[in-house]
Design an enzyme around this catalytic site. Structure first.
Site, PDB file in Angstrom:
ATOM      1  CG  ASP A  46       0.389  -6.528  15.914  1.00 25.52           C
ATOM      2  OD1 ASP A  46      -0.051  -5.577  15.623  1.00 25.52           O
ATOM      3  OD2 ASP A  46      -0.509  -7.269  16.558  1.00 25.52           O
ATOM      4  CB  VAL A  47       3.366  -1.713  14.343  1.00 26.74           C
ATOM      5  CG1 VAL A  47       3.136  -0.107  14.698  1.00 26.74           C
ATOM      6  CG2 VAL A  47       4.861  -2.164  13.534  1.00 26.74           C
ATOM      7  CD1 TRP A  97     -16.461  21.803  -3.274  1.00 29.69           C
ATOM      8  CD2 TRP A  97     -16.936  19.559  -3.896  1.00 29.69           C
ATOM      9  NE1 TRP A  97     -16.359  21.681  -4.526  1.00 29.69           N
ATOM     10  CE2 TRP A  97     -16.464  20.445  -4.742  1.00 29.69           C
ATOM     11  CE3 TRP A  97     -16.913  18.032  -3.912  1.00 29.69           C
ATOM     12  CZ2 TRP A  97     -16.594  19.987  -6.127  1.00 29.69           C
ATOM     13  CZ3 TRP A  97     -17.067  17.733  -5.149  1.00 29.69           C
ATOM     14  CH2 TRP A  97     -16.678  18.634  -6.177  1.00 29.69           C
ATOM     15  N   GLY A 146       0.708  -1.267   0.158  1.00 28.59           N
ATOM     16  CA  GLY A 146       0.152  -0.016   0.009  1.00 28.59           C
ATOM     17  C   GLY A 146       0.744   1.293  -0.261  1.00 28.59           C
ATOM     18  CE1 TYR A 164      -7.686   5.195   9.851  1.00 30.53           C
ATOM     19  CE2 TYR A 164      -9.254   6.572   8.772  1.00 30.53           C
ATOM     20  CZ  TYR A 164      -8.132   6.145   8.799  1.00 30.53           C
ATOM     21  OH  TYR A 164      -7.402   6.377   7.708  1.00 30.53           O
ATOM     22  CB  THR A 216      -4.136   0.759  -0.443  1.00 32.20           C
ATOM     23  OG1 THR A 216      -5.217   1.394   0.705  1.00 32.20           O
ATOM     24  CG2 THR A 216      -3.269   1.829  -0.800  1.00 32.20           C
ATOM     25  CE  LYS A 237      -4.962   7.096  10.351  1.00 29.12           C
ATOM     26  NZ  LYS A 237      -3.654   6.643   9.946  1.00 29.12           N
TER      27      LYS A 237
HETATM   28  N1  LIG Z   1      -5.629   4.064   1.587  1.00 32.54           N
HETATM   29  C1  LIG Z   1      -6.080   5.118   1.930  1.00 32.54           C
HETATM   30  O1  LIG Z   1      -6.845   5.518   1.043  1.00 32.54           O
HETATM   31  C2  LIG Z   1      -5.717   5.857   3.050  1.00 32.54           C
HETATM   32  C3  LIG Z   1      -6.391   7.238   3.253  1.00 32.54           C
HETATM   33  C4  LIG Z   1      -6.002   8.114   4.369  1.00 32.54           C
HETATM   34  C5  LIG Z   1      -5.141   7.636   5.389  1.00 32.54           C
HETATM   35  N2  LIG Z   1      -4.375   6.075   5.172  1.00 32.54           N
HETATM   36  C6  LIG Z   1      -3.457   5.809   5.918  1.00 32.54           C
HETATM   37  O2  LIG Z   1      -2.332   5.286   5.421  1.00 32.54           O
HETATM   38  C7  LIG Z   1      -1.729   4.239   6.184  1.00 32.54           C
HETATM   39  C8  LIG Z   1      -1.560   3.041   5.154  1.00 32.54           C
HETATM   40  O3  LIG Z   1      -2.940   2.653   4.572  1.00 32.54           O
HETATM   41  P1  LIG Z   1      -2.794   1.532   3.411  1.00 32.54           P
HETATM   42  O4  LIG Z   1      -4.028   1.866   2.781  1.00 32.54           O
HETATM   43  O5  LIG Z   1      -1.488   1.624   2.530  1.00 32.54           O
HETATM   44  O6  LIG Z   1      -2.921   0.168   4.052  1.00 32.54           O
HETATM   45  P2  LIG Z   1      -2.449  -1.335   3.684  1.00 32.54           P
HETATM   46  O7  LIG Z   1      -2.552  -1.329   2.398  1.00 32.54           O
HETATM   47  O8  LIG Z   1      -3.372  -2.166   4.532  1.00 32.54           O
HETATM   48  O9  LIG Z   1      -1.087  -1.444   3.956  1.00 32.54           O
HETATM   49  C9  LIG Z   1      -0.823  -1.510   5.559  1.00 32.54           C
HETATM   50  C10 LIG Z   1       0.469  -1.873   5.876  1.00 32.54           C
HETATM   51  O10 LIG Z   1       0.721  -1.790   7.031  1.00 32.54           O
HETATM   52  C11 LIG Z   1       1.158  -3.151   7.659  1.00 32.54           C
HETATM   53  N3  LIG Z   1       0.374  -3.356   8.918  1.00 32.54           N
HETATM   54  C12 LIG Z   1      -0.817  -3.362   9.173  1.00 32.54           C
HETATM   55  N4  LIG Z   1      -1.285  -3.582  10.335  1.00 32.54           N
HETATM   56  C13 LIG Z   1      -0.219  -3.732  11.065  1.00 32.54           C
HETATM   57  C14 LIG Z   1       0.289  -4.010  12.355  1.00 32.54           C
HETATM   58  N5  LIG Z   1      -0.503  -4.222  13.367  1.00 32.54           N
HETATM   59  N6  LIG Z   1       1.655  -4.167  12.789  1.00 32.54           N
HETATM   60  C15 LIG Z   1       2.639  -4.232  11.511  1.00 32.54           C
HETATM   61  N7  LIG Z   1       2.283  -3.818  10.405  1.00 32.54           N
HETATM   62  C16 LIG Z   1       1.042  -3.681  10.067  1.00 32.54           C
HETATM   63  C17 LIG Z   1       0.691  -4.082   6.457  1.00 32.54           C
HETATM   64  O11 LIG Z   1       1.338  -5.160   6.433  1.00 32.54           O
HETATM   65  P3  LIG Z   1       0.617  -6.598   7.328  1.00 32.54           P
HETATM   66  O12 LIG Z   1      -0.805  -6.572   7.089  1.00 32.54           O
HETATM   67  O13 LIG Z   1       1.399  -7.728   6.640  1.00 32.54           O
HETATM   68  O14 LIG Z   1       1.110  -6.334   8.771  1.00 32.54           O
HETATM   69  C18 LIG Z   1       0.832  -3.312   5.356  1.00 32.54           C
HETATM   70  O15 LIG Z   1       2.384  -3.281   5.113  1.00 32.54           O
HETATM   71  C19 LIG Z   1      -2.702   3.987   7.474  1.00 32.54           C
HETATM   72  O16 LIG Z   1      -2.075   4.635   8.352  1.00 32.54           O
HETATM   73  C20 LIG Z   1      -4.327   4.461   6.708  1.00 32.54           C
HETATM   74  O17 LIG Z   1      -4.866   4.869   8.148  1.00 32.54           O
HETATM   75  C21 LIG Z   1      -4.717   5.215   4.132  1.00 32.54           C
END
Ligand SMILES: NC(=O)c1ccc[n+]([C@@H]2O[C@H](COP(=O)([O-])OP(=O)(O)OC[C@H]3O[C@@H](n4cnc5c(N)ncnc54)[C@H](OP(=O)(O)O)[C@@H]3O)[C@@H](O)[C@H]2O)c1
Length: 259
Positions: free
Chosen positions: A68-69, A259, A22, A163, A198, A167
């Site tokens: 596990d973070v 908006w 992601g 959430y 993602t 944040k």
């Molecule tokens: N995608 C969006 O639209 C969006 C929008 C706003 C903010 N964000 C923020 O951006 C960040 C990344 O989101 P994403 O959409 O890229 O998520 P993602 O595709 O699910 O990727 C999450 C990453 O974090 C790791 N991860 C998840 N839980 C974990 C844990 N407990 N311990 C260690 N590693 C962990 C996952 O690997 P494993 O599962 O193998 O642990 C993966 O590498 C998050 O903070 C999310 O809130 C995302």
């Protein structure tokens, strides 16, 4: 130093939590392309190994750690392990986080509330304390917290307000910590992404197809972001190019919050 040279990260090492997939992976690739060596943190070892295999093509050194973070004690032990094994770390990207639940507040179990707070907020505190704190004696460092526009506005049509809350608190933590560490050479900034395509979002849209339409209609640019569009911002915040910026929240959302 020219403007473009000020974006280079040669000789630096960056640690990206959630760097295996992601947005974290996209930012890690950007940092590596700019010259940084990497430590990627995640849970699933196969995903981490895949990410490492993909990123060594940049010519950088890439290390991985499975932890596990979202669970404070193993998380803190993992942060120390990163420092002991691969330190010093110059750039920390606190990217792990997520929503994961769609439950109205009136029926949300306290344990689920706490789990999301730990995943999004306590994780950033722990890694900032340990890894960010280790930058202070060297007088240079970068902490980048990946928050969300959900820290600024409520998402329409979906429950799980832990959430939004976590944040928003992460943005406040960013500002307060930035003030503390500004005189000591370590900047602390936040990125607030809007909707990016993602895996978690793809899953939401499979379960609730109407959500995609609801979100897309609210984006002035009319589309979701793709993860690679976040990488240049991470490189900027990680580099000397952003040396006079700290405590900032940089929104990247195709105009969603206009908006
Ligand atoms: N995608 C969006 O639209 C969006 C929008 C706003 C903010 N964000 C923020 O951006 C960040 C990344 O989101 P994403 O959409 O890229 O998520 P993602 O595709 O699910 O990727 C999450 C990453 O974090 C790791 N991860 C998840 N839980 C974990 C844990 N407990 N311990 C260690 N590693 C962990 C996952 O690997 P494993 O599962 O193998 O642990 C993966 O590498 C998050 O903070 C999310 O809130 C995302």
């Amino acid at each position: 130093m020219s403007v473009l040279e000020s974006f280079r990260l040669d000789g630096k090492r960056a640690c990206v939590t959630g760097g295996s997939r992601g947005l974290g992976f996209a930012m890690a690739r950007g940092l590596a392309e700019a010259g940084a060596d990497l430590v990627l943190v995640g849970r699933d070892l196969a995903s981490l190994e895949q990410a490492r295999d993909d990123l060594v093509a940049t010519g950088r050194q890439v290390e991985i750690l499975s932890v596990d973070v979202g669970s404070p004690e193993p998380s803190e032990a993992g942060a120390h392990r990163v420092l002991e094994t691969w330190g010093p770390i110059d750039i920390l990207v606190n990217n792990v986080g997520g929503r994961r639940i769609d439950v109205p507040t009136e029926t949300l179990a306290t344990v689920d509330w706490q789990r999301i707070i730990d995943l999004n907020l306590t994780s950033a505190f722990v890694w900032s304390k340990v890894v960010g704190g280790s930058m202070l004696p060297r007088g240079w460092g970068r902490v980048i917290n990946v928050a969300s526009i959900s820290g600024l506005v409520a998402n329409r049509g979906i429950g799980g307000r832990s959430y939004e809350t976590s944040k928003a608190a992460l943005l406040s933590f960013t500002r307060a910590l930035a003030a503390d560490w500004a005189p000591r050479g370590v900047t602390v900034n936040a990125i607030a992404p809007g909707g990016f395509l993602t895996e978690p979002n793809q899953r939401w849209f499979q379960e609730r197809p109407e959500l995609r339409e609801t979100f897309e209609q609210m984006i002035p640019m009319g589309r979701f972001g793709v993860p690679d569009e976040l990488a240049p911002l991470a490189v900027y915040l990680a580099s000397d190019a952003s040396r006079y910026m700290t405590g900032a929240t940089l929104v990247i959302d195709g105009g969603y919050t206009l908006w």
